[in-house]
Enzyme design. Sequence first.
Site, PDB file in Angstrom:
ATOM      1  NE  ARG A  74      -3.489  -1.308  -1.070  1.00 48.34           N
ATOM      2  CZ  ARG A  74      -3.304  -2.535  -1.530  1.00 48.34           C
ATOM      3  NH1 ARG A  74      -2.595  -3.398  -0.904  1.00 48.34           N
ATOM      4  NH2 ARG A  74      -3.828  -2.951  -2.643  1.00 48.34           N
ATOM      5  CD  GLU A  77      -2.705   0.854  -4.339  1.00 49.02           C
ATOM      6  OE1 GLU A  77      -3.420   0.434  -5.252  1.00 49.02           O
ATOM      7  OE2 GLU A  77      -2.930   0.634  -3.121  1.00 49.02           O
ATOM      8  CB  SER A 100      17.011  14.332   4.956  1.00 49.78           C
ATOM      9  OG  SER A 100      17.902  13.402   5.533  1.00 49.78           O
TER      10      SER A 100
END
Length: 134
Positions: A74, A77, A100
């Site tokens: 997820r 995604e 960073s």
Amino acid sequence: KRAAGLSFADLGEAIGRDEVWVAALLYGQASAPQDEALKLAEILGVSPEVAEELTHPPVKGLGPVVPTDPLIYRFYEIMQVYGMPLKDVIHEKFGDGIMSAIDFTMNVDREEDHEHGDRVKVTMSGKFLPYKRW
């Protein structure tokens, strides 16, 4: 950790670190100072040799594959869908640079929602690093 009935939050509290960082350490994605590694080893009932392994700089990352674990996927995604929009918004607000992953913190919280189901809140905070011009 599981056998001792301890959470990452418990371990983090014991050594003065955040639960997400402790989880990263135990998954081999961070390295600990020797005193913290020894304290964790003692708490977890493992050998000083294990503590020593926690002090070495790790090889980081999942590798060049698409993650298959549903929860980790997820996040992959999310970056596939929102990565470019997020990049552009960060550039609008900060200029040309990156966030960073070294000077970085992440927290996971639970937001209760009795009507629609509880929510996972992930907060990431990283120092902005502008690209150098020369």
